[in-house]
Design an enzyme around this catalytic site. Structure first.
Site, PDB file in Angstrom:
ATOM      1  N   LYS A 265      -0.518 -11.313   0.354  1.00  0.00           N
ATOM      2  CA  LYS A 265      -1.304 -10.128  -0.020  1.00  0.00           C
ATOM      3  C   LYS A 265      -1.704 -10.262  -1.490  1.00  0.00           C
ATOM      4  O   LYS A 265      -0.900 -10.714  -2.321  1.00  0.00           O
ATOM      5  CB  LYS A 265      -0.423  -8.896   0.213  1.00  0.00           C
ATOM      6  CG  LYS A 265      -1.107  -7.563   0.009  1.00  0.00           C
ATOM      7  CD  LYS A 265      -0.157  -6.443   0.418  1.00  0.00           C
ATOM      8  CE  LYS A 265      -0.750  -5.063   0.278  1.00  0.00           C
ATOM      9  NZ  LYS A 265       0.171  -4.011   0.737  1.00  0.00           N
TER      10      LYS A 265
ATOM     11  N   SER B  32      -1.763  -0.972   4.164  1.00  0.00           N
ATOM     12  CA  SER B  32      -2.693  -1.634   3.279  1.00  0.00           C
ATOM     13  C   SER B  32      -2.678  -3.161   3.387  1.00  0.00           C
ATOM     14  O   SER B  32      -3.610  -3.803   2.939  1.00  0.00           O
ATOM     15  CB  SER B  32      -2.409  -1.228   1.840  1.00  0.00           C
ATOM     16  OG  SER B  32      -1.102  -1.640   1.456  1.00  0.00           O
TER      17      SER B  32
ATOM     18  N   SER C 176       2.892  -0.074   4.774  1.00  0.00           N
ATOM     19  CA  SER C 176       1.794  -1.042   4.683  1.00  0.00           C
ATOM     20  C   SER C 176       2.042  -2.418   5.275  1.00  0.00           C
ATOM     21  O   SER C 176       1.110  -3.204   5.402  1.00  0.00           O
ATOM     22  CB  SER C 176       1.371  -1.194   3.231  1.00  0.00           C
ATOM     23  OG  SER C 176       0.594  -0.086   2.882  1.00  0.00           O
TER      24      SER C 176
END
Ligand code: GLN
Length: 498
Positions: A87, A162, A186
């Site tokens: 990420k 996310s 997330s």
């Protein structure tokens, strides 16, 4: 689409690597080819590091030759040659790290996060950095300053967020595993929407050093993988004490792999809590049926289902959005356009340069969170909002502790729906409610895993398991049983080369 070597799991790839049937270079090539073929349509990545990945693969292949030559297979680290995606809020030395924000659009970190160093020392190869909601604030990746990631199961739909880019990359076979962060779901929500396995570890289990902070008392770094065993292998590498993160835990790291290997037979006598509040009306009927069918199979395999109650969880969304925004407003104060990140041009004093840099650099959702958080922390409001939220947080944690006295773990759907259409949820409050099943784990610090338990109308459904602090072995054990129970209904998304 033609055979992808990355359709094999991390543990199968290791076997093939040791038998000389595949090389690290093959795996990296497969990931890069797949990214080239599919990522134009999916948009999982912000940055792809083809050159870095190829150089790292050569190094690993030399290690493999040496390990095979000396007959010492154990000398080969557990993730040798495995392509992973990170990420883009996890710092990578020399490789741009943006948090999907204009304010960090050209930020190249001078150091790597501990979790990156650990993965690389275990032989993993970073193929790229994945898309997220700006600063991890969101549930869909739609608040990314760059683009929205599309769900590999249906390109009209969100991948969840996310860590949507990380989950989409794994689901589409563009990486064997990925790393996400989970402040309020997330890792788990995108795993549910994309049909991957995602774990939020116990708070402090994995070092946060080098991970861009959002809500420091909630932030956790967690693995996303194609199956439970791979997720356990990843956590085993990522977990552990880090002197550079004062909050990281000295608790020894157990062997997670062993727990993840047990299937339905491992469930005999396991007490699984079913909180009434998590099975109340409001769950889409297809999701409810799929989760309840799985629960029934677990019971048939010998698990004991226990009714439990979490009376304060109805306040969890309100509490979370006070605590998370308050901490975010403080963490994001460092982006001032002075030391690093975007700096607005043409202003003639420090104050207006800072204000203009933050106005230009932060997107709408991030600005909303900073305003909410600053308001909740301001002198006149602190007692009414932040302090009260912290008190209710304690009540929620006590509810969870009390529930876990009656059972070994408890369960819920990961989300009340399957992946929804891009643009479908526009109201910020409706978006915040997406997190209703996930945020309690962050508020209490306990671990939780999302594992696919079947498909509803062609879209994956996530089954969530919560455990006590450092109870990850139990989570892997139950998740492995869920995986086995739903093996007949799960498959990979069908993707055509565009
Ligand atoms: N959707 C939640 C939020 O927007 C969770 C985000 C996260 O876990 N990073 O804050």
């Amino acid at each position: 689409m033609s055979e992808n070597v990355l359709d094999l799991s991390v543990h199968e790839l290791r076997r093939k690597l040791l038998q000389g049937q595949v090389t690290a270079a093959d795996m990296v090539d497969a990931a890069l080819k797949r990214i080239e073929a599919l990522d134009g349509a999916i948009g999982a990545f912000i940055t792809v590091d083809a050159e870095g990945a190829r150089v790292a693969a050569e190094k690993v292949d030399r290690m493999v030759t040496e390990a095979v030559r000396s007959g010492d297979e154990k000398a080969l680290p557990p993730l040798a040659g495995i392509p992973v995606a990170l990420k883009d809020n996890i710092c990578t030395r020399g490789l741009r790290t943006t948090a999907s924000s204009r304010i960090l659009e050209s930020f190249v970190p001078p150091y790597s996060a501990t979790v990156v160093e650990k993965l690389q020392s275990a032989g993993a190869i970073v193929v790229g950095k994945t898309n997220l909601d700006e600063f991890a604030m969101g549930s869909t990746t739609e608040s990314s300053a760059f683009h929205t990631t599309r769900n590999p199961w249906d390109l009209e739909r969100v991948p969840g967020g996310s860590s949507g880019g990380s989950a989409a990359a794994v689901a589409a076979g563009m990486a064997s595993a990925a790393v996400g962060t989970d402040t309020g779901g997330s890792v788990r929500l995108p795993s549910a929407f994309c049909g991957t396995v995602g774990l939020k570890p116990t708070y402090a289990r994995v070092s946060r050093y080098g991970v861009i902070s959002y809500g420091s008392s909630l932030d956790c770094v967690g693995p996303i993988a194609g199956n439970v065993l791979d997720c356990a292998i990843m956590l085993g590498v990522m977990a552990g004490l880090d002197p550079r993160d004062a909050t990281s835990s000295p608790e020894p790291v157990p062997d997670y792999v062993e727990s993840a290997r047990s299937g339905l037979d491992g469930l005999q006598g396991v007490r699984i809590g079913v909180p009434a509040e998590f099975f109340a009306p409001g769950i889409a009927s297809g999701v409810r049926e799929t989760v309840e069918r799985t629960l029934h199979r677990l019971e048939e395999a010998g698990a004991e289902l226990v009714d439990v109650s979490l009376p304060h969880v109805e306040y969890s969304v309100a509490v979370y959005y006070l605590v998370a925004t308050a901490e975010a407003s403080s963490n994001l104060a460092r982006y001032d356009g002075v030391r690093y990140g975007l700096r607005a041009e043409g202003k003639d004093d420090v104050g207006s340069t800072i204000a203009a840099s933050r106005t230009e650099g932060f997107g709408q959702e991030v600005q909303r969170r900073i305003l909410l958080g600053s308001h909740a922390l301001s002198a006149g409001n602190y007692a009414a909002y932040f302090d009260k939220a912290m008190r209710v947080r304690t009540l929620i944690r006590r509810d969870i502790e009390a529930a876990l006295e009656k059972c070994d773990c408890f369960v819920s759907p990961t989300s009340s729906t399957t992946a929804f259409k891009i643009g479908e949820v526009r109201d910020p409050l409706a978006m915040y409610l997406q997190d209703i099943y996930t945020i309690v784990a962050n508020l209490a610090g306990v671990p939780a895993i999302s594992v696919p338990c079947g498909l509803h109308q062609g879209l994956p459904v996530g089954f969530q398991v919560f455990g006590p602090m450092f109870g990850e072995p139990t989570l892997f054990r139950v998740a492995a049983a869920v995986e086995q129970a739903s093996a007949g209904e799960m498959r990979r998304p069908k993707l055509e080369v565009m």
